[in-house]
Design a protein around this motif. Structure first.
Motif, PDB file in Angstrom:
ATOM      1  N   ASN A  43      35.308  51.480  41.593  1.00  0.00           N
ATOM      2  CA  ASN A  43      35.403  50.271  42.429  1.00  0.00           C
ATOM      3  C   ASN A  43      34.235  49.327  42.167  1.00  0.00           C
ATOM      4  OD1 ASN A  43      37.784  51.081  43.643  1.00  0.00           O
ATOM      5  ND2 ASN A  43      36.717  52.166  45.286  1.00  0.00           N
ATOM      6  N   LYS A  44      33.049  49.887  42.026  1.00  0.00           N
ATOM      7  CA  LYS A  44      31.866  49.070  41.766  1.00  0.00           C
ATOM      8  C   LYS A  44      31.976  48.385  40.398  1.00  0.00           C
ATOM      9  CE  LYS A  44      26.882  49.424  41.309  1.00  0.00           C
ATOM     10  NZ  LYS A  44      25.735  50.323  41.252  1.00  0.00           N
ATOM     11  N   ILE A  45      32.476  49.101  39.416  1.00  0.00           N
ATOM     12  CA  ILE A  45      32.618  48.538  38.075  1.00  0.00           C
ATOM     13  C   ILE A  45      33.639  47.414  38.069  1.00  0.00           C
ATOM     14  CG2 ILE A  45      33.386  49.054  35.726  1.00  0.00           C
ATOM     15  CD1 ILE A  45      32.194  51.875  36.169  1.00  0.00           C
ATOM     16  N   SER A  46      34.751  47.612  38.761  1.00  0.00           N
ATOM     17  CA  SER A  46      35.768  46.566  38.798  1.00  0.00           C
ATOM     18  C   SER A  46      35.262  45.342  39.561  1.00  0.00           C
ATOM     19  CB  SER A  46      37.061  47.099  39.417  1.00  0.00           C
ATOM     20  OG  SER A  46      36.842  47.515  40.740  1.00  0.00           O
ATOM     21  N   GLN A  47      34.495  45.547  40.632  1.00  0.00           N
ATOM     22  CA  GLN A  47      33.933  44.409  41.356  1.00  0.00           C
ATOM     23  C   GLN A  47      32.940  43.654  40.486  1.00  0.00           C
ATOM     24  OE1 GLN A  47      32.318  46.098  44.911  1.00  0.00           O
ATOM     25  NE2 GLN A  47      34.292  46.127  45.981  1.00  0.00           N
ATOM     26  N   ASN A  48      32.131  44.370  39.705  1.00  0.00           N
ATOM     27  CA  ASN A  48      31.190  43.702  38.804  1.00  0.00           C
ATOM     28  C   ASN A  48      31.929  42.886  37.747  1.00  0.00           C
ATOM     29  OD1 ASN A  48      28.992  44.755  40.132  1.00  0.00           O
ATOM     30  ND2 ASN A  48      28.674  46.419  38.671  1.00  0.00           N
ATOM     31  N   VAL A  50      34.929  41.518  38.083  1.00  0.00           N
ATOM     32  CA  VAL A  50      35.503  40.346  38.760  1.00  0.00           C
ATOM     33  C   VAL A  50      34.415  39.312  39.040  1.00  0.00           C
ATOM     34  CG1 VAL A  50      36.571  39.572  40.907  1.00  0.00           C
ATOM     35  CG2 VAL A  50      37.456  41.588  39.732  1.00  0.00           C
ATOM     36  N   GLU A  51      33.237  39.757  39.494  1.00  0.00           N
ATOM     37  CA  GLU A  51      32.136  38.827  39.750  1.00  0.00           C
ATOM     38  C   GLU A  51      31.692  38.137  38.465  1.00  0.00           C
ATOM     39  OE1 GLU A  51      29.020  40.972  41.650  1.00  0.00           O
ATOM     40  OE2 GLU A  51      30.197  41.333  43.467  1.00  0.00           O
ATOM     41  N   GLU A  52      31.670  38.884  37.381  1.00  0.00           N
ATOM     42  CA  GLU A  52      31.284  38.310  36.096  1.00  0.00           C
ATOM     43  C   GLU A  52      32.258  37.225  35.669  1.00  0.00           C
ATOM     44  OE1 GLU A  52      31.381  40.049  31.631  1.00  0.00           O
ATOM     45  OE2 GLU A  52      30.302  41.259  33.096  1.00  0.00           O
ATOM     46  N   LEU A  53      33.534  37.456  35.915  1.00  0.00           N
ATOM     47  CA  LEU A  53      34.538  36.456  35.549  1.00  0.00           C
ATOM     48  C   LEU A  53      34.513  35.258  36.493  1.00  0.00           C
ATOM     49  CD1 LEU A  53      37.498  38.793  34.588  1.00  0.00           C
ATOM     50  CD2 LEU A  53      36.094  37.408  33.065  1.00  0.00           C
ATOM     51  N   THR A  54      34.215  35.474  37.772  1.00  0.00           N
ATOM     52  CA  THR A  54      34.177  34.349  38.710  1.00  0.00           C
ATOM     53  C   THR A  54      32.946  33.482  38.493  1.00  0.00           C
ATOM     54  OG1 THR A  54      33.169  35.762  40.387  1.00  0.00           O
ATOM     55  CG2 THR A  54      35.562  35.449  40.494  1.00  0.00           C
ATOM     56  N   LEU A  55      31.861  34.064  37.991  1.00  0.00           N
ATOM     57  CA  LEU A  55      30.678  33.262  37.711  1.00  0.00           C
ATOM     58  C   LEU A  55      30.936  32.262  36.594  1.00  0.00           C
ATOM     59  CD1 LEU A  55      27.758  35.847  37.973  1.00  0.00           C
ATOM     60  CD2 LEU A  55      28.309  33.995  39.543  1.00  0.00           C
ATOM     61  N   THR A  56      31.757  32.634  35.645  1.00  0.00           N
ATOM     62  CA  THR A  56      32.076  31.711  34.560  1.00  0.00           C
ATOM     63  C   THR A  56      33.164  30.723  34.969  1.00  0.00           C
ATOM     64  OG1 THR A  56      33.678  33.248  33.634  1.00  0.00           O
ATOM     65  CG2 THR A  56      31.427  33.381  32.789  1.00  0.00           C
ATOM     66  N   LYS A  57      33.842  31.000  36.080  1.00  0.00           N
ATOM     67  CA  LYS A  57      34.869  30.146  36.669  1.00  0.00           C
ATOM     68  C   LYS A  57      36.032  29.867  35.726  1.00  0.00           C
ATOM     69  CE  LYS A  57      31.816  28.150  39.901  1.00  0.00           C
ATOM     70  NZ  LYS A  57      31.846  28.001  41.212  1.00  0.00           N
ATOM     71  N   THR A  58      36.250  30.771  34.822  1.00  0.00           N
ATOM     72  CA  THR A  58      37.426  30.656  33.958  1.00  0.00           C
ATOM     73  C   THR A  58      38.201  31.952  34.035  1.00  0.00           C
ATOM     74  OG1 THR A  58      36.177  31.432  32.063  1.00  0.00           O
ATOM     75  CG2 THR A  58      36.367  29.050  32.328  1.00  0.00           C
ATOM     76  N   PHE A  59      39.465  31.829  34.284  1.00  0.00           N
ATOM     77  CA  PHE A  59      40.313  33.004  34.389  1.00  0.00           C
ATOM     78  C   PHE A  59      41.336  33.018  33.260  1.00  0.00           C
ATOM     79  CE2 PHE A  59      38.853  32.592  38.775  1.00  0.00           C
ATOM     80  CZ  PHE A  59      38.390  33.872  38.973  1.00  0.00           C
ATOM     81  N   ALA A  62      42.498  35.394  27.681  1.00  0.00           N
ATOM     82  CA  ALA A  62      41.708  35.856  26.534  1.00  0.00           C
ATOM     83  C   ALA A  62      40.342  36.371  26.975  1.00  0.00           C
ATOM     84  CB  ALA A  62      41.542  34.729  25.532  1.00  0.00           C
ATOM     85  N   GLN A  63      39.726  35.701  27.934  1.00  0.00           N
ATOM     86  CA  GLN A  63      38.406  36.133  28.387  1.00  0.00           C
ATOM     87  C   GLN A  63      38.499  37.450  29.161  1.00  0.00           C
ATOM     88  OE1 GLN A  63      36.229  33.269  30.582  1.00  0.00           O
ATOM     89  NE2 GLN A  63      34.388  34.523  30.674  1.00  0.00           N
ATOM     90  N   ILE A  64      39.524  37.597  29.970  1.00  0.00           N
ATOM     91  CA  ILE A  64      39.712  38.848  30.709  1.00  0.00           C
ATOM     92  C   ILE A  64      39.956  39.989  29.730  1.00  0.00           C
ATOM     93  CG2 ILE A  64      41.214  40.065  32.335  1.00  0.00           C
ATOM     94  CD1 ILE A  64      41.661  37.319  33.690  1.00  0.00           C
ATOM     95  N   GLN A  65      40.788  39.756  28.723  1.00  0.00           N
ATOM     96  CA  GLN A  65      41.065  40.787  27.728  1.00  0.00           C
ATOM     97  C   GLN A  65      39.819  41.148  26.941  1.00  0.00           C
ATOM     98  OE1 GLN A  65      44.283  39.076  25.507  1.00  0.00           O
ATOM     99  NE2 GLN A  65      45.849  40.034  26.800  1.00  0.00           N
ATOM    100  N   SER A  66      38.999  40.169  26.611  1.00  0.00           N
ATOM    101  CA  SER A  66      37.787  40.476  25.849  1.00  0.00           C
ATOM    102  C   SER A  66      36.792  41.261  26.694  1.00  0.00           C
ATOM    103  CB  SER A  66      37.143  39.195  25.319  1.00  0.00           C
ATOM    104  OG  SER A  66      36.648  38.408  26.380  1.00  0.00           O
ATOM    105  N   SER A  67      36.696  40.943  27.986  1.00  0.00           N
ATOM    106  CA  SER A  67      35.791  41.700  28.863  1.00  0.00           C
ATOM    107  C   SER A  67      36.244  43.147  29.009  1.00  0.00           C
ATOM    108  CB  SER A  67      35.727  41.052  30.249  1.00  0.00           C
ATOM    109  OG  SER A  67      35.197  39.772  30.183  1.00  0.00           O
TER     110      SER A  67
END
Length: 96
Positions: A43-48, A50-59, A62-67
């Motif tokens: 749960n902590k890893i998934s929240q981190n 999601v937070e990493e993706l929200t900081l970049t404000k792009t969903f 391709a970015q989600i797949q690369s992460s």
């Protein structure tokens, strides 16, 4: 005959196989501990992530797949070594 006698009769090939066995089991135990630790903190890893993706404000997909693929590659490190050992050990054993 004792086990030591078999090892000595096998010569250097048996020592190579024992070394490969030790390396393989070490990697397997190491990965087991990593996976057990990740299961506890999933749960902590998934929240981190999601937070990493929200900081970049792009969903973007391709970015989600690369992460995600970066995290998976980190988990898969060392598994190729086990594959190589599993492939070579029977072939080396035929020499002994």
């Amino acid at each position: 005959m004792e086990l030591i006698d078999y090892v000595q009769r096998g010569g250097i090939i048996v020592y190579v196989l024992i070394a490969m066995n030790i390396v393989g089991f070490t990697i397997m135990f190491w990965k087991s501990f990593i996976f057990l630790g990740l299961n506890k903190n999933i749960n902590k890893i998934s929240q981190n992530l999601v937070e990493e993706l929200t900081l970049t404000k792009t969903f973007e997909i391709a970015q989600i797949q690369s992460s995600v693929s970066l995290k998976v590659k980190q988990l898969e490190s060392g598994l190729n070594t086990i594959k190589i050992i599993a492939t070579l050990s029977p072939l080396i054993g035929l020499l002994g």
